[in-house]
Design an enzyme around this catalytic site. Structure first.
Site, PDB file in Angstrom:
ATOM      1  N   LEU A  33       0.926  -1.159   0.278  1.00  0.00           N
ATOM      2  CA  LEU A  33       0.172   0.071   0.029  1.00  0.00           C
ATOM      3  C   LEU A  33       0.904   1.216  -0.037  1.00  0.00           C
ATOM      4  O   LEU A  33       1.749   1.310   0.560  1.00  0.00           O
ATOM      5  CB  LEU A  33      -0.928  -0.149   1.213  1.00  0.00           C
ATOM      6  CG  LEU A  33      -1.937  -1.281   1.251  1.00  0.00           C
ATOM      7  CD1 LEU A  33      -2.675  -1.127   2.584  1.00  0.00           C
ATOM      8  CD2 LEU A  33      -2.759  -1.270   0.162  1.00  0.00           C
ATOM      9  N   HIS A  37      -3.578   4.305  -2.067  1.00  0.00           N
ATOM     10  CA  HIS A  37      -4.637   3.484  -1.326  1.00  0.00           C
ATOM     11  C   HIS A  37      -5.052   4.249  -0.373  1.00  0.00           C
ATOM     12  O   HIS A  37      -6.394   4.057   0.054  1.00  0.00           O
ATOM     13  CB  HIS A  37      -3.856   2.355  -1.062  1.00  0.00           C
ATOM     14  CG  HIS A  37      -3.444   1.213  -2.060  1.00  0.00           C
ATOM     15  ND1 HIS A  37      -1.969   1.002  -2.250  1.00  0.00           N
ATOM     16  CD2 HIS A  37      -3.952   0.502  -3.145  1.00  0.00           C
ATOM     17  CE1 HIS A  37      -1.846   0.452  -3.267  1.00  0.00           C
ATOM     18  NE2 HIS A  37      -3.042  -0.031  -3.704  1.00  0.00           N
ATOM     19  N   GLN A 148      -8.040   5.707 -10.284  1.00  0.00           N
ATOM     20  CA  GLN A 148      -8.059   6.148 -11.672  1.00  0.00           C
ATOM     21  C   GLN A 148      -6.749   5.790 -12.513  1.00  0.00           C
ATOM     22  O   GLN A 148      -6.667   5.626 -13.607  1.00  0.00           O
ATOM     23  CB  GLN A 148      -8.151   7.618 -11.866  1.00  0.00           C
ATOM     24  CG  GLN A 148      -8.595   8.120 -13.342  1.00  0.00           C
ATOM     25  CD  GLN A 148      -8.220   9.312 -13.470  1.00  0.00           C
ATOM     26  OE1 GLN A 148      -8.803  10.332 -12.937  1.00  0.00           O
ATOM     27  NE2 GLN A 148      -7.418   9.661 -14.508  1.00  0.00           N
ATOM     28  N   ASP A 150      -5.565   3.003 -12.483  1.00  0.00           N
ATOM     29  CA  ASP A 150      -5.942   1.685 -13.518  1.00  0.00           C
ATOM     30  C   ASP A 150      -7.628   1.963 -13.963  1.00  0.00           C
ATOM     31  O   ASP A 150      -8.629   1.255 -13.921  1.00  0.00           O
ATOM     32  CB  ASP A 150      -6.198   0.442 -12.470  1.00  0.00           C
ATOM     33  CG  ASP A 150      -4.897  -0.142 -11.821  1.00  0.00           C
ATOM     34  OD1 ASP A 150      -4.225  -0.528 -12.691  1.00  0.00           O
ATOM     35  OD2 ASP A 150      -4.689   0.161 -11.066  1.00  0.00           O
ATOM     36  N   GLN A 153      -9.289  -0.545 -15.809  1.00  0.00           N
ATOM     37  CA  GLN A 153     -10.085  -1.494 -15.018  1.00  0.00           C
ATOM     38  C   GLN A 153     -11.326  -0.970 -14.445  1.00  0.00           C
ATOM     39  O   GLN A 153     -12.094  -1.833 -14.071  1.00  0.00           O
ATOM     40  CB  GLN A 153      -8.979  -1.865 -13.902  1.00  0.00           C
ATOM     41  CG  GLN A 153      -9.425  -2.630 -12.597  1.00  0.00           C
ATOM     42  CD  GLN A 153      -8.434  -2.801 -11.552  1.00  0.00           C
ATOM     43  OE1 GLN A 153      -7.654  -3.889 -11.727  1.00  0.00           O
ATOM     44  NE2 GLN A 153      -8.289  -2.088 -10.491  1.00  0.00           N
ATOM     45  N   SER A 185       2.442   3.683  -7.189  1.00  0.00           N
ATOM     46  CA  SER A 185       2.503   2.461  -7.708  1.00  0.00           C
ATOM     47  C   SER A 185       2.999   1.519  -6.872  1.00  0.00           C
ATOM     48  O   SER A 185       4.058   1.839  -6.416  1.00  0.00           O
ATOM     49  CB  SER A 185       2.920   2.026  -9.095  1.00  0.00           C
ATOM     50  OG  SER A 185       2.667   0.696  -9.516  1.00  0.00           O
ATOM     51  N   ARG A 187       4.469  -1.061  -7.768  1.00  0.00           N
ATOM     52  CA  ARG A 187       5.404  -1.539  -8.679  1.00  0.00           C
ATOM     53  C   ARG A 187       6.607  -0.611  -8.499  1.00  0.00           C
ATOM     54  O   ARG A 187       8.037  -0.973  -8.803  1.00  0.00           O
ATOM     55  CB  ARG A 187       5.162  -1.701  -9.804  1.00  0.00           C
ATOM     56  CG  ARG A 187       4.222  -2.988 -10.084  1.00  0.00           C
ATOM     57  CD  ARG A 187       3.843  -3.095 -11.676  1.00  0.00           C
ATOM     58  NE  ARG A 187       3.354  -4.433 -11.829  1.00  0.00           N
ATOM     59  CZ  ARG A 187       2.104  -4.882 -11.867  1.00  0.00           C
ATOM     60  NH1 ARG A 187       1.228  -4.091 -12.048  1.00  0.00           N
ATOM     61  NH2 ARG A 187       1.735  -6.057 -11.924  1.00  0.00           N
TER      62      ARG A 187
HETATM   63  O1  PAF Z   1      -6.424  -2.644  -8.568  1.00  0.00           O
HETATM   64  C1  PAF Z   1      -5.906  -3.727  -8.108  1.00  0.00           C
HETATM   65  O2  PAF Z   1      -5.229  -3.823  -7.112  1.00  0.00           O
HETATM   66  C2  PAF Z   1      -6.506  -5.118  -8.369  1.00  0.00           C
HETATM   67  O3  PAF Z   1      -6.632  -5.371  -9.847  1.00  0.00           O
HETATM   68  C3  PAF Z   1      -7.737  -5.602  -8.000  1.00  0.00           C
HETATM   69  C4  PAF Z   1      -9.142  -4.642  -8.372  1.00  0.00           C
HETATM   70  C5  PAF Z   1      -7.611  -5.369  -6.289  1.00  0.00           C
HETATM   71  C6  PAF Z   1      -8.378  -6.995  -8.067  1.00  0.00           C
HETATM   72  O4  PAF Z   1      -7.386  -7.811  -7.741  1.00  0.00           O
END
Ligand code: PAF
Length: 277
Positions: A33, A37, A148, A150, A153, A185, A187
């Protein structure tokens, strides 16, 4: 903060809460996190009585085994971050708790699955919708919060929520950036110092695009933005696209546009985006 590792224990606890007619906010995450987050937790706390964060590194959404194995899992640090942010409940199951039997998940999100991330990460959104559907079904939140960063997604999960009539209100919360512009991120911690500097080309290309959006034709904008990725052997651009922000389709006019990027920096794949109007 209450912490649960099994679906049954979480469900029982939620049942007792729901008798009190509380508004429940869900923040699904894969852990590692950061401030991005935390901002989701903060928005959820503003809108809901109870905020639940989930930490689950979902294997079915990784189309690259190495990426899954390397995914950071600093669970103790994550717990502290959630406590400090005032999160009420953490659900942090083991893999077998979410996928106990082999199962088939056939949901197809349609065109969103064929462009950008859908194209470059085959099967990724199948895995994302599979786990998010499970989490939505388990928690039955009133609202759910996503970043946002992602963006595609978010559109995919929104479509799934509508397709299944789940009745959950979704929020896309703004991207949180480091002071130099890099989008936060999980990552980023994998970047070496030189890669960290190279990665700044991503946000620079987006800021350039936004700044010149009203004065340059889209084709010229894109051509100039692509130059941010040349002459640097650490950068391997997968895509830089300027499309409509509702369906990620080619633009017929300069309205509701978004620029989206995916770029590998060294061995780390990063994505970012920016609304242009
Ligand atoms: O964005 C993420 O961290 C993941 O894709 C999620 C939405 C938790 C699903 O595993």
């Amino acid at each position: 903060m209450k912490s649960f590792k099994t679906k049954d224990s979480l469900k029982n606890y939620l049942q007792s809460l729901k008798k009190g007619n509380v508004k429940i906010g869900l923040v699904p995450t894969m852990g590692a996190l950061h401030q991005g987050h935390v901002s989701l937790i903060e928005v959820s706390k503003k809108h809901c009585d109870i905020t639940i964060a989930t930490i689950f590194v979902n294997p079915t959404q990784f189309n690259n085994v190495d990426d899954l194995l390397k995914y950071p899992k600093p669970i103790n640090q994550d717990q502290k971050i959630l406590e400090a942010a005032g999160c009420d409940i953490l659900f942090n199951p083991e893999t077998r708790e979410m996928y106990d039997d082999p199962e088939v998940w056939d949901y197809e999100v349609g065109e969103l699955n064929t462009v950008l991330e859908g194209y470059f990460r085959p099967g990724h959104y199948k895995g994302v919708t599979q786990i998010v559907y499970k989490l939505f079904n388990l928690v039955k939140p009133d609202l759910a919060f996503f970043g946002q960063k992602d963006y595609q997604q978010f559109l995919v999960i929104k479509k799934m929520t509508e397709d299944f009539n789940l009745g959950i209100k979704l929020y896309a919360c703004p991207i949180i950036r480091e002071t130099d512009g890099l989008a936060m991120s999980s990552r980023n911690i994998r970047l070496s110092p030189t890669e960290r500097i190279a990665a700044l080309q991503i946000s620079k290309s987006l800021y350039f695009t936004k700044k010149n959006y009203t004065v340059m034709p889209i084709a010229d904008l894109k051509e100039k933005a692509l130059k941010f990725y040349t002459n640097n052997s650490l950068l391997n651009l997968e895509y830089f696209e300027i499309v409509s922000n509702d369906g990620l389709k080619p633009l017929s006019n300069k309205k509701n546009a978004i620029a989206l990027v995916a770029c590998t920096v060294g061995n780390t794949r990063l994505i970012d985006n920016m609304m242009l109007d």
